[in-house]
Design an enzyme around this catalytic site. Sequence first.
Site, PDB file in Angstrom:
ATOM      1  N   GLU A   1      47.514  38.451  37.989  1.00  0.00           N
ATOM      2  CA  GLU A   1      47.686  37.027  37.752  1.00  0.00           C
ATOM      3  C   GLU A   1      46.535  36.344  38.502  1.00  0.00           C
ATOM      4  O   GLU A   1      46.376  36.576  39.690  1.00  0.00           O
ATOM      5  CB  GLU A   1      49.047  36.589  38.313  1.00  0.00           C
ATOM      6  CG  GLU A   1      49.415  35.192  37.929  1.00  0.00           C
ATOM      7  CD  GLU A   1      50.773  34.770  38.514  1.00  0.00           C
ATOM      8  OE1 GLU A   1      51.033  33.571  38.505  1.00  0.00           O
ATOM      9  OE2 GLU A   1      51.536  35.637  38.972  1.00  0.00           O
TER      10      GLU A   1
ATOM     11  N   ARG B   1      54.939  49.999  45.848  1.00  0.00           N
ATOM     12  CA  ARG B   1      53.789  49.180  46.204  1.00  0.00           C
ATOM     13  C   ARG B   1      53.278  49.587  47.580  1.00  0.00           C
ATOM     14  O   ARG B   1      54.003  50.143  48.398  1.00  0.00           O
ATOM     15  CB  ARG B   1      54.115  47.690  46.152  1.00  0.00           C
ATOM     16  CG  ARG B   1      55.135  47.218  47.152  1.00  0.00           C
ATOM     17  CD  ARG B   1      55.604  45.798  46.851  1.00  0.00           C
ATOM     18  NE  ARG B   1      54.537  44.835  46.990  1.00  0.00           N
ATOM     19  CZ  ARG B   1      54.116  44.035  45.993  1.00  0.00           C
ATOM     20  NH1 ARG B   1      54.675  44.100  44.817  1.00  0.00           N
ATOM     21  NH2 ARG B   1      53.159  43.166  46.192  1.00  0.00           N
TER      22      ARG B   1
ATOM     23  N   LYS C   1      49.316  37.410  47.916  1.00  0.00           N
ATOM     24  CA  LYS C   1      48.297  36.401  47.651  1.00  0.00           C
ATOM     25  C   LYS C   1      48.725  35.051  48.206  1.00  0.00           C
ATOM     26  O   LYS C   1      47.915  34.309  48.733  1.00  0.00           O
ATOM     27  CB  LYS C   1      48.048  36.303  46.146  1.00  0.00           C
ATOM     28  CG  LYS C   1      47.051  37.328  45.644  1.00  0.00           C
ATOM     29  CD  LYS C   1      46.856  37.218  44.144  1.00  0.00           C
ATOM     30  CE  LYS C   1      47.983  37.858  43.401  1.00  0.00           C
ATOM     31  NZ  LYS C   1      47.821  37.884  41.952  1.00  0.00           N
TER      32      LYS C   1
HETATM   33  P1  ATP Z   1      51.013  39.197  45.167  1.00  0.00           P
HETATM   34  O1  ATP Z   1      52.435  39.019  45.564  1.00  0.00           O
HETATM   35  O2  ATP Z   1      50.152  39.666  46.279  1.00  0.00           O
HETATM   36  O3  ATP Z   1      50.466  38.014  44.447  1.00  0.00           O
HETATM   37  P2  ATP Z   1      51.450  40.363  42.650  1.00  0.00           P
HETATM   38  O4  ATP Z   1      52.167  41.630  42.346  1.00  0.00           O
HETATM   39  O5  ATP Z   1      52.115  39.087  42.306  1.00  0.00           O
HETATM   40  O6  ATP Z   1      51.022  40.413  44.162  1.00  0.00           O
HETATM   41  P3  ATP Z   1      49.649  40.441  40.469  1.00  0.00           P
HETATM   42  O7  ATP Z   1      48.332  39.790  40.306  1.00  0.00           O
HETATM   43  O8  ATP Z   1      50.773  39.988  39.651  1.00  0.00           O
HETATM   44  O9  ATP Z   1      50.022  40.356  42.013  1.00  0.00           O
HETATM   45  O10 ATP Z   1      49.491  42.018  40.373  1.00  0.00           O
HETATM   46  C1  ATP Z   1      48.574  42.727  39.582  1.00  0.00           C
HETATM   47  C2  ATP Z   1      48.970  44.174  39.654  1.00  0.00           C
HETATM   48  O11 ATP Z   1      48.782  44.671  40.973  1.00  0.00           O
HETATM   49  C3  ATP Z   1      50.427  44.378  39.299  1.00  0.00           C
HETATM   50  O12 ATP Z   1      50.528  45.479  38.423  1.00  0.00           O
HETATM   51  C4  ATP Z   1      51.071  44.643  40.626  1.00  0.00           C
HETATM   52  O13 ATP Z   1      52.185  45.467  40.502  1.00  0.00           O
HETATM   53  C5  ATP Z   1      49.957  45.324  41.409  1.00  0.00           C
HETATM   54  N1  ATP Z   1      50.135  45.151  42.848  1.00  0.00           N
HETATM   55  C6  ATP Z   1      50.219  43.995  43.526  1.00  0.00           C
HETATM   56  N2  ATP Z   1      50.444  44.218  44.838  1.00  0.00           N
HETATM   57  C7  ATP Z   1      50.490  45.557  44.999  1.00  0.00           C
HETATM   58  C8  ATP Z   1      50.703  46.425  46.112  1.00  0.00           C
HETATM   59  N3  ATP Z   1      50.911  45.952  47.348  1.00  0.00           N
HETATM   60  N4  ATP Z   1      50.677  47.762  45.895  1.00  0.00           N
HETATM   61  C9  ATP Z   1      50.457  48.241  44.668  1.00  0.00           C
HETATM   62  N5  ATP Z   1      50.268  47.489  43.573  1.00  0.00           N
HETATM   63  C10 ATP Z   1      50.285  46.158  43.728  1.00  0.00           C
HETATM   64 MG    MG Z   2      52.320  37.588  41.194  1.00  0.00          MG
END
Ligand code: ATP
Ligand code: MG
Length: 548
Positions: free
Chosen positions: A34, A260, A270
Amino acid sequence: MSENKSNNFIHNIIDKDNEEGTYGGKVYTRFPPEPNGYLHIGHAKSICLNFTTAQKYGGKTNLRYDDTNPVKEDVEYVDSIEEDVRWLGFTWEKRLWASDYFDTMYEAAVTLIKKGLAYVDDLTPEQMREYRGTLTKPGTPSPNRDQSPEEALALFERMRAGEFADGERTLRARIDMASPNINMRDPIIYRIAHTEHHNTGDKWCIYPMYDFAHPIEDAIEGITHSICTLEFEDHRPLYDWVLREVGFWPHPPKQIEFARLNLTHTVMSKRLLKALVDDGTVEGWDDPRMPTIAGLRRRGYTPESIRNFCEEIGVAKGNSTIDVAMLEHCIRDDLQNKVQARNVIEDPIKVIITNYPEDASEMCEVENNRNVPEMGTREIPFSRELYIDGADFMEVPVKKYFRLFPGNEVRFKGAYFITCNEVVKNEDGSIKELLCTYDPETRSGSGFEGRKVKGTIHFVDAKTAVPIRVRNYNYLYVEDENGENVLNPNSLEEKICYAEPSLADAQPGERFQFFRHGYYIADAKLTNDKEKVFNRIVDLKSSFKPKK
Ligand code: ATP
Ligand code: MG
C-alpha cells in the site's frame, strides 16, 4: 548469495501444485504494497520471499500497488518503493495499480448481487458490531438481509451515484451469519467514501474492501500463489469464497500465509515510522537509525546482507521475534572480506615520541584487510607526534590490560615498539599527552625477534590526521524495566575523530572498516568535499553466534 538453498513450506505447496498440474507448472507471485509509507525490513522479507519463490520455479512477480483505499497515497512513496525493490536486486514483471481494476471489481459486486449473494445494508457501525455476534454467539441477520437482487442492485447503483453520505450504506456479502469464522458473517465488500482518488479522481465514491478486492486483483493478474502474512489466515475462506462466487474458478490463486518479521529493538509499522518522521524524532524516512530499506541503505547495509538475512531467518508459520543481532551478523559477514581497513582515532590522546627526530617522518606499511591478503597494503605516515584511541591507554591498568599504560611497551601497528614513560596532565587533571619512546630496532617487517609485546594498538600521525565526523548509532528503541520498547535518547552519538590521510578522499557511499571500531560508510547525503561524515554501519564485535 545463498538463496533457493532449501525448501520451505511454500515451496512444498508449489511442488505439490506442480505435481498435480494445478497451474500448469506456472508460478506467478506479487508484492502488493500500500503506497502509504516507505518500505521497511519486514517488507524486504516479503519482497525476497515473493521474488525468490518465483525465481526458483522460473516464474514471475508483479509489483502491484494496493491503492484501493483512496486516502494517504503519495508519489514520494511510489518512487521510494520502486527504488527499494530494485536496490534489493529484483525486477518485477509488471507494475500495476489495483485501482485500475475498479471497473472489474464493480462488475464482480454486481454479479454477486444478481446471484443473491450481496445486499445493501444501512446498519450503523455500532449496530453492525452488535449484530455480528461473538466467537461464542452467532450473529443476528440484518433486517436488510432478505433484500431482493433487484432492490439491492438499485440501492448499489444509488450508492455509486453518490446519493448517500459516507457510512450511510454498505454492500455486504451474504454468506453465513452463524459461521464460526466471524470474517464470514456477511462482511462488508464495498463502502462509500467521497474522496478523490490519486488514480481515478472522482470517478468513484464507492471503494472495495481489501478482502473483496485482493483476491480479484490476484485473479486478474493470473497470480498463482498469493503470499501474505498470518493475520490473513482467517480471511482465507473469504478469499476463496469471493473467487468462487465471482467466477474465477476452478484454478483460483491460492493464498498462503507466513509469519511476519518482527525484530527486537525495532518498530515495524509504516504508521509508527511515519510518526517518527513527522514529529522530527528522526531526520527522515532514510535516517540511518530507521528500519526502512532507505534507512538501512544509507546506514551502509548492502542488498546482499539483507537478502541473506531474509534467507537465513527462513519462512515460518508461527509468529516470533528475531534478534536484531542476526541482521547485524549478516552485514558483518558480508563486509568482512570486502572492505578495506582504515585507522581512525576516537577520543584521541596525543603521544609524543621523545626520541624521534622533530622534523622526520616515515611511511609504514599496513594491510588493507587482514582476512584477504590479496587486498594488498597501504602506507600510513608515522612521526614524532601521534594520536591513539582513548580506549587504548589506562593510567592505572586493570588486570590483563595489555595496551598502553605507564611503563608498558606495545606495538604501534605497522610501526615500532613504543614505551610510555610519562603522563603529562592539564590543569584540570585531564591527560594532555603521553611522553613515549620508540625502539628503532623493532620496525614492523624488519624481522626483529629480540622480545615480544602483548599489545598492539593503532595510531594516526598528528600532523597529517584528517578530522572526520563520525555518527555512531545505537538502537532507536530500547526496553524499559517492563520490557516495553521505548525511544532511546542516545540513539545517535556524534564525534569528531582523527583519520589517516587517505580518508580525505572518501566518496559518498564508500565503506571501510575503522580498525578496532566497526564498519563505516561515508554518508551519502552529508559527505562532500569539505566534510567527511561517516555512519557506523555496525560495530565489530558480535554477541550473536550463528547456528552451525
Ligand atoms: P505496515 O503495517 O507496516 O504498513 P502493511 O502490512 O500494512 O505493513 P503493506 O504495504 O500493506 O504493509 O504490505 C505489503 C506486503 O508486505 C504485504 O504482503 C504484507 O503482508 C508484507 N509485510 C508487511 N510487513 C511485513 C512484515 N513485518 N513481515 C513480512 N511481511 C510484511
Ligand atoms: Mg497496510
